[in-house]
Design a protein around this motif. Structure first.
Motif, PDB file in Angstrom:
ATOM      1  N   UNK A   1      -4.009  14.856   5.964  1.00  0.00           N
ATOM      2  CA  UNK A   1      -4.353  14.051   7.127  1.00  0.00           C
ATOM      3  C   UNK A   1      -4.661  12.633   6.673  1.00  0.00           C
ATOM      4  N   UNK A   2      -4.675  11.715   7.610  1.00  0.00           N
ATOM      5  CA  UNK A   2      -5.022  10.342   7.252  1.00  0.00           C
ATOM      6  C   UNK A   2      -6.470  10.289   6.750  1.00  0.00           C
ATOM      7  N   UNK A   3      -7.317  11.207   7.266  1.00  0.00           N
ATOM      8  CA  UNK A   3      -8.697  11.246   6.788  1.00  0.00           C
ATOM      9  C   UNK A   3      -8.752  11.610   5.306  1.00  0.00           C
TER      10      UNK A   3
ATOM     11  N   UNK B   1       0.819  -1.229   0.000  1.00  0.00           N
ATOM     12  CA  UNK B   1       0.000   0.000   0.000  1.00  0.00           C
ATOM     13  C   UNK B   1       0.846   1.270   0.000  1.00  0.00           C
ATOM     14  N   UNK B   2       2.107   1.163   0.412  1.00  0.00           N
ATOM     15  CA  UNK B   2       2.935   2.370   0.489  1.00  0.00           C
ATOM     16  C   UNK B   2       3.067   3.088  -0.853  1.00  0.00           C
ATOM     17  N   UNK B   3       3.260   2.355  -1.972  1.00  0.00           N
ATOM     18  CA  UNK B   3       3.357   3.078  -3.253  1.00  0.00           C
ATOM     19  C   UNK B   3       2.068   3.840  -3.587  1.00  0.00           C
ATOM     20  N   UNK B   4       0.950   3.345  -3.108  1.00  0.00           N
ATOM     21  CA  UNK B   4      -0.330   4.037  -3.375  1.00  0.00           C
ATOM     22  C   UNK B   4      -0.395   5.325  -2.558  1.00  0.00           C
ATOM     23  N   UNK B   5       0.091   5.256  -1.318  1.00  0.00           N
ATOM     24  CA  UNK B   5       0.155   6.483  -0.505  1.00  0.00           C
ATOM     25  C   UNK B   5       1.119   7.483  -1.144  1.00  0.00           C
ATOM     26  N   UNK B   6       2.258   6.961  -1.604  1.00  0.00           N
ATOM     27  CA  UNK B   6       3.256   7.842  -2.211  1.00  0.00           C
ATOM     28  C   UNK B   6       2.689   8.529  -3.452  1.00  0.00           C
ATOM     29  N   UNK B   7       1.958   7.765  -4.256  1.00  0.00           N
ATOM     30  CA  UNK B   7       1.383   8.346  -5.474  1.00  0.00           C
ATOM     31  C   UNK B   7       0.423   9.480  -5.128  1.00  0.00           C
ATOM     32  N   UNK B   8      -0.402   9.253  -4.103  1.00  0.00           N
ATOM     33  CA  UNK B   8      -1.362  10.289  -3.694  1.00  0.00           C
ATOM     34  C   UNK B   8      -0.639  11.518  -3.145  1.00  0.00           C
ATOM     35  N   UNK B   9       0.418  11.287  -2.366  1.00  0.00           N
ATOM     36  CA  UNK B   9       1.165  12.412  -1.795  1.00  0.00           C
ATOM     37  C   UNK B   9       1.878  13.209  -2.886  1.00  0.00           C
ATOM     38  N   UNK B  10       2.391  12.516  -3.894  1.00  0.00           N
ATOM     39  CA  UNK B  10       3.070  13.211  -4.990  1.00  0.00           C
ATOM     40  C   UNK B  10       2.087  14.091  -5.743  1.00  0.00           C
ATOM     41  N   UNK B  11       0.869  13.585  -5.898  1.00  0.00           N
ATOM     42  CA  UNK B  11      -0.163  14.361  -6.567  1.00  0.00           C
ATOM     43  C   UNK B  11      -0.510  15.596  -5.731  1.00  0.00           C
ATOM     44  N   UNK B  12      -0.635  15.396  -4.423  1.00  0.00           N
ATOM     45  CA  UNK B  12      -0.928  16.533  -3.540  1.00  0.00           C
ATOM     46  C   UNK B  12       0.190  17.564  -3.611  1.00  0.00           C
ATOM     47  N   UNK B  13       1.437  17.095  -3.608  1.00  0.00           N
ATOM     48  CA  UNK B  13       2.574  18.013  -3.698  1.00  0.00           C
ATOM     49  C   UNK B  13       2.494  18.805  -5.001  1.00  0.00           C
TER      50      UNK B  13
ATOM     51  N   UNK C   1       2.911  16.528   7.122  1.00  0.00           N
ATOM     52  CA  UNK C   1       3.540  17.420   6.146  1.00  0.00           C
ATOM     53  C   UNK C   1       3.720  16.616   4.854  1.00  0.00           C
ATOM     54  N   UNK C   2       3.094  17.097   3.782  1.00  0.00           N
ATOM     55  CA  UNK C   2       3.057  16.338   2.530  1.00  0.00           C
ATOM     56  C   UNK C   2       4.463  16.049   2.017  1.00  0.00           C
ATOM     57  N   UNK C   3       5.299  17.100   1.936  1.00  0.00           N
ATOM     58  CA  UNK C   3       6.641  16.929   1.361  1.00  0.00           C
ATOM     59  C   UNK C   3       7.479  15.986   2.222  1.00  0.00           C
ATOM     60  N   UNK C   4       7.360  16.126   3.541  1.00  0.00           N
ATOM     61  CA  UNK C   4       8.169  15.288   4.426  1.00  0.00           C
ATOM     62  C   UNK C   4       7.747  13.823   4.337  1.00  0.00           C
ATOM     63  N   UNK C   5       6.445  13.573   4.425  1.00  0.00           N
ATOM     64  CA  UNK C   5       5.964  12.189   4.371  1.00  0.00           C
ATOM     65  C   UNK C   5       6.306  11.570   3.014  1.00  0.00           C
ATOM     66  N   UNK C   6       6.181  12.387   1.963  1.00  0.00           N
ATOM     67  CA  UNK C   6       6.520  11.891   0.625  1.00  0.00           C
ATOM     68  C   UNK C   6       7.998  11.477   0.564  1.00  0.00           C
ATOM     69  N   UNK C   7       8.876  12.320   1.116  1.00  0.00           N
ATOM     70  CA  UNK C   7      10.303  11.984   1.100  1.00  0.00           C
ATOM     71  C   UNK C   7      10.584  10.727   1.905  1.00  0.00           C
ATOM     72  N   UNK C   8       9.904  10.577   3.036  1.00  0.00           N
ATOM     73  CA  UNK C   8      10.121   9.390   3.864  1.00  0.00           C
ATOM     74  C   UNK C   8       9.679   8.130   3.118  1.00  0.00           C
ATOM     75  N   UNK C   9       8.530   8.212   2.438  1.00  0.00           N
ATOM     76  CA  UNK C   9       8.052   7.035   1.701  1.00  0.00           C
ATOM     77  C   UNK C   9       8.978   6.720   0.531  1.00  0.00           C
TER      78      UNK C   9
END
Lengths: 206, 206
Positions: free
Chosen positions: B33-35, B13-25, B66-74
């Motif tokens: 938020x997780x919501x 599931x992590x790549x799916x979260x990463x994809x969503x975060x990249x889009x948000x960025x 933080x979108x950028x931070x979480x994205x970098x961590x993933x």
């Protein structure tokens, strides 16, 4: 109906069993077992027996499964004992590859409509099908009663295309655009994004 | 290491979260938020928080991520904070589409080698990369230390191609051929077969 209670994860494995059985049938095999299927698929034989037991008795203790019979039953359960028309939206490089792919037709699907919004692509013939103007999408999909769509458009266009497909009566979407799309309840979406799979694997590489 | 104990389904599931975060960025979003992630992805916010908690603390209670931070961590966790070379085997219609797909490079992957056994295809240039003779596959993959391969050859050739890739050092295979392939322990395979997804959905159509 038993089908209402089958977990979706079980349903998701049936096409994999069907694919293996079709290959065995093509090899001229008449009988197989949950052990052999499991070895081919990397799934335990107990799992396979349990999955199939949701749908009935397909083998006799000790004699295994009749390949042709089990294959036909799975085709019926998955409703691919018929041919489904599919609308392909997007006639770029990926759309081309999908339109020319020979593996849909013998497994229950036929791309019978192709749409693109690029005037340079409209009128091209891909795999024997003329690319239609995406402006006509709703009307043609509705008139032809097509219920399955493959979306092969850029990410930023995917949600709008999905919305229009659903409005036209589409109930199942295979989305190749690398973005999650929202659909009303009762409509199903599956995703194909190679990068998701690649990133899943790189996690395990040093 | 915590990573050794993370269930594979969570990793997936992590790549799916990463994809969503990249889009948000890309949308210029700074906080999520997780919501919100859950709503975009159709996954419960509790699931997302639980999945991420395997890897550390990424958000403060009440202030979100933080979108950028979480994205970098993933990106770091999934090891796509670098660029992986990928060997593509098969330069047919699908190989063409993959070679020209622009979505690999900004997500951690670069098709740097393309092979085909058809003399008519060898020497063609796809997406800037020359198609090499498949006879040289083992030698070139080994020399270039490429560890990821995409197989886009007909089903009947896929196992042999996979065997040769593994012999040359490949540890992760994305298999587009509609057949299960066997690989030694330590090598990962993921599959892309659109018909499997379509058949999964027709089960639910009347």
């Amino acid at each position: 109906m038993p089908s209402a209670t089958v977990p979706d994860i079980v349903v998701g494995r049936l096409p994999i069993y069907l694919r293996a059985l079709s290959l065995m049938a093509a090899e001229g095999r008449e009988i197989t077992s949950s052990q052999e299927l499991g070895e081919r698929l990397g799934i335990s034989s107990a799992q396979i027996r349990k999955d199939l037991s949701h749908f009935g008795e397909f083998g006799k203790q000790g004699t295994g499964y009749n390949v042709a019979y089990l294959r036909e039953q799975l085709r019926r359960i998955l409703k691919v004992d018929r041919e489904w028309e599919v609308a392909l939206i997007g006639a770029g490089a990926l759309g081309h590859a999908l339109a020319h792919y020979g593996g849909f037709r013998n497994r229950g699907f036929h791309i019978s409509l192709i749409f693109d919004s690029d005037p340079a692509k409209v009128g091209q013939v891909l795999g024997g099908i003329e690319v239609l103007d995406a402006a006509k999408m709703e009307e043609v999909i509705r008139r032809r009663r097509v219920r399955i769509a493959m979306i092969a458009v850029p990410a930023e266009a995917a949600q709008e295309v999905a919305d229009r497909c659903v409005k036209a009566g589409v109930q199942a979407i295979l989305n190749y655009a690398p973005i999650n799309i929202a659909v009303p309840e009762g409509v199903r979406v599956e995703y194909i994004d190679p990068v998701i799979h690649l990133q899943h694997m790189t996690y395990y590489l040093d």
